[in-house]
Design a protein around this motif. Structure first.
Motif, PDB file in Angstrom:
ATOM      1  N   THR A   5      -7.196 -11.419 -18.379  1.00 41.22           N
ATOM      2  CA  THR A   5      -8.134 -11.063 -17.328  1.00 41.22           C
ATOM      3  C   THR A   5      -7.347 -10.656 -16.094  1.00 41.22           C
ATOM      4  O   THR A   5      -6.445 -11.370 -15.665  1.00 41.22           O
ATOM      5  N   ILE A   6      -7.689  -9.501 -15.575  1.00 38.80           N
ATOM      6  CA  ILE A   6      -7.047  -9.028 -14.349  1.00 38.80           C
ATOM      7  C   ILE A   6      -7.983  -9.349 -13.204  1.00 38.80           C
ATOM      8  O   ILE A   6      -9.143  -8.939 -13.196  1.00 38.80           O
ATOM      9  N   ARG A   7      -7.502 -10.077 -12.267  1.00 43.16           N
ATOM     10  CA  ARG A   7      -8.320 -10.450 -11.114  1.00 43.16           C
ATOM     11  C   ARG A   7      -7.837  -9.725  -9.875  1.00 43.16           C
ATOM     12  O   ARG A   7      -6.644  -9.592  -9.657  1.00 43.16           O
ATOM     13  N   ALA A   8      -8.778  -9.296  -9.093  1.00 49.02           N
ATOM     14  CA  ALA A   8      -8.424  -8.671  -7.817  1.00 49.02           C
ATOM     15  C   ALA A   8      -7.885  -9.746  -6.895  1.00 49.02           C
ATOM     16  O   ALA A   8      -8.373 -10.864  -6.860  1.00 49.02           O
ATOM     17  N   SER A   9      -6.881  -9.408  -6.178  1.00 49.05           N
ATOM     18  CA  SER A   9      -6.281 -10.347  -5.248  1.00 49.05           C
ATOM     19  C   SER A   9      -7.243 -10.625  -4.106  1.00 49.05           C
ATOM     20  O   SER A   9      -7.959  -9.751  -3.638  1.00 49.05           O
ATOM     21  N   SER A  10      -7.277 -11.860  -3.670  1.00 48.46           N
ATOM     22  CA  SER A  10      -8.140 -12.206  -2.543  1.00 48.46           C
ATOM     23  C   SER A  10      -7.419 -11.983  -1.225  1.00 48.46           C
ATOM     24  O   SER A  10      -7.962 -12.254  -0.168  1.00 48.46           O
ATOM     25  N   LYS A  11      -6.182 -11.491  -1.297  1.00 50.35           N
ATOM     26  CA  LYS A  11      -5.413 -11.219  -0.106  1.00 50.35           C
ATOM     27  C   LYS A  11      -5.920  -9.943   0.556  1.00 50.35           C
ATOM     28  O   LYS A  11      -6.078  -8.920  -0.085  1.00 50.35           O
ATOM     29  N   VAL A  12      -6.189  -9.997   1.812  1.00 47.90           N
ATOM     30  CA  VAL A  12      -6.634  -8.823   2.556  1.00 47.90           C
ATOM     31  C   VAL A  12      -5.618  -8.555   3.652  1.00 47.90           C
ATOM     32  O   VAL A  12      -5.303  -9.438   4.436  1.00 47.90           O
ATOM     33  N   ALA A  13      -5.117  -7.336   3.659  1.00 44.91           N
ATOM     34  CA  ALA A  13      -4.154  -6.969   4.691  1.00 44.91           C
ATOM     35  C   ALA A  13      -4.911  -6.625   5.966  1.00 44.91           C
ATOM     36  O   ALA A  13      -5.842  -5.836   5.946  1.00 44.91           O
ATOM     37  N   ILE A  14      -4.523  -7.244   7.029  1.00 50.30           N
ATOM     38  CA  ILE A  14      -5.108  -6.930   8.327  1.00 50.30           C
ATOM     39  C   ILE A  14      -4.078  -6.103   9.073  1.00 50.30           C
ATOM     40  O   ILE A  14      -2.984  -6.560   9.377  1.00 50.30           O
ATOM     41  N   LEU A  15      -4.453  -4.869   9.334  1.00 50.09           N
ATOM     42  CA  LEU A  15      -3.533  -3.942   9.970  1.00 50.09           C
ATOM     43  C   LEU A  15      -3.842  -3.815  11.453  1.00 50.09           C
ATOM     44  O   LEU A  15      -4.984  -3.956  11.877  1.00 50.09           O
ATOM     45  N   HIS A  16      -2.818  -3.506  12.197  1.00 50.50           N
ATOM     46  CA  HIS A  16      -2.974  -3.255  13.625  1.00 50.50           C
ATOM     47  C   HIS A  16      -3.916  -2.069  13.803  1.00 50.50           C
ATOM     48  O   HIS A  16      -3.873  -1.111  13.033  1.00 50.50           O
ATOM     49  N   PRO A  17      -4.807  -2.099  14.817  1.00 50.85           N
ATOM     50  CA  PRO A  17      -5.753  -0.996  15.013  1.00 50.85           C
ATOM     51  C   PRO A  17      -5.101   0.381  15.107  1.00 50.85           C
ATOM     52  O   PRO A  17      -5.672   1.367  14.641  1.00 50.85           O
ATOM     53  N   THR A  18      -3.909   0.459  15.678  1.00 50.03           N
ATOM     54  CA  THR A  18      -3.218   1.745  15.775  1.00 50.03           C
ATOM     55  C   THR A  18      -2.884   2.288  14.386  1.00 50.03           C
ATOM     56  O   THR A  18      -3.019   3.484  14.125  1.00 50.03           O
ATOM     57  N   ILE A  19      -2.487   1.404  13.493  1.00 49.97           N
ATOM     58  CA  ILE A  19      -2.175   1.817  12.122  1.00 49.97           C
ATOM     59  C   ILE A  19      -3.440   2.313  11.431  1.00 49.97           C
ATOM     60  O   ILE A  19      -3.417   3.317  10.718  1.00 49.97           O
ATOM     61  N   GLU A  20      -4.555   1.624  11.644  1.00 46.85           N
ATOM     62  CA  GLU A  20      -5.833   2.042  11.058  1.00 46.85           C
ATOM     63  C   GLU A  20      -6.245   3.419  11.583  1.00 46.85           C
ATOM     64  O   GLU A  20      -6.745   4.255  10.833  1.00 46.85           O
ATOM     65  N   ILE A  21      -6.038   3.664  12.869  1.00 42.34           N
ATOM     66  CA  ILE A  21      -6.386   4.962  13.471  1.00 42.34           C
ATOM     67  C   ILE A  21      -5.522   6.066  12.877  1.00 42.34           C
ATOM     68  O   ILE A  21      -6.013   7.146  12.537  1.00 42.34           O
ATOM     69  N   ILE A  22      -4.224   5.804  12.712  1.00 38.29           N
ATOM     70  CA  ILE A  22      -3.323   6.787  12.114  1.00 38.29           C
ATOM     71  C   ILE A  22      -3.778   7.110  10.681  1.00 38.29           C
ATOM     72  O   ILE A  22      -3.845   8.277  10.287  1.00 38.29           O
ATOM     73  N   GLY A  23      -4.098   6.091   9.925  1.00 36.02           N
ATOM     74  CA  GLY A  23      -4.566   6.295   8.555  1.00 36.02           C
ATOM     75  C   GLY A  23      -5.869   7.074   8.505  1.00 36.02           C
ATOM     76  O   GLY A  23      -6.045   7.962   7.669  1.00 36.02           O
ATOM     77  N   ALA A  24      -6.791   6.746   9.407  1.00 38.76           N
ATOM     78  CA  ALA A  24      -8.081   7.445   9.454  1.00 38.76           C
ATOM     79  C   ALA A  24      -7.895   8.917   9.825  1.00 38.76           C
ATOM     80  O   ALA A  24      -8.521   9.802   9.228  1.00 38.76           O
ATOM     81  N   LEU A  25      -7.032   9.187  10.793  1.00 39.98           N
ATOM     82  CA  LEU A  25      -6.763  10.579  11.179  1.00 39.98           C
ATOM     83  C   LEU A  25      -6.097  11.352  10.047  1.00 39.98           C
ATOM     84  O   LEU A  25      -6.445  12.504   9.787  1.00 39.98           O
TER      85      LEU A  25
END
Length: 99
Positions: A5-25
């Protein structure tokens, strides 16, 4: 036969808002960047200068990115690559139709 059984990791990466903005752009630019090409081919009804191999390769890669996004549960990756896949498939279809 062994079943795993492959389980999704419960780990969630919390990224700095600037990194999220760069990724979104980056996602927005690379996705919307296909619109002029789709419009040009549709308007001119010719696609002779478009490489079938390159466009097919890009479509395959973007589809794999979409699958990757689904597997890791990343909506930005899923949406950006899913929309990009639709644009590239449209170009590929017009390439096959208009040559």
């Amino acid at each position: 036969m062994v079943h795993r059984t492959i389980r999704a990791s419960s780990k969630v990466a919390i990224l700095h808002p600037t990194i999220e903005i760069i990724g979104a752009l980056a996602a927005l630019i690379t996705t919307l960047g296909w619109i002029p090409q789709v419009a040009k081919v549709a308007r001119e009804r010719r696609a002779g200068d478009i490489s079938l191999f390159a466009t097919g390769s890009i479509a395959t890669g973007v589809l794999l990115w979409t699958l990757y996004g689904l597997l890791i549960g990343s909506w930005p990756v899923i949406l950006a690559n899913g929309v990009t896949f639709l644009f590239v498939i449209a170009i590929l279809g017009m390439k096959l139709r208009f040559g």
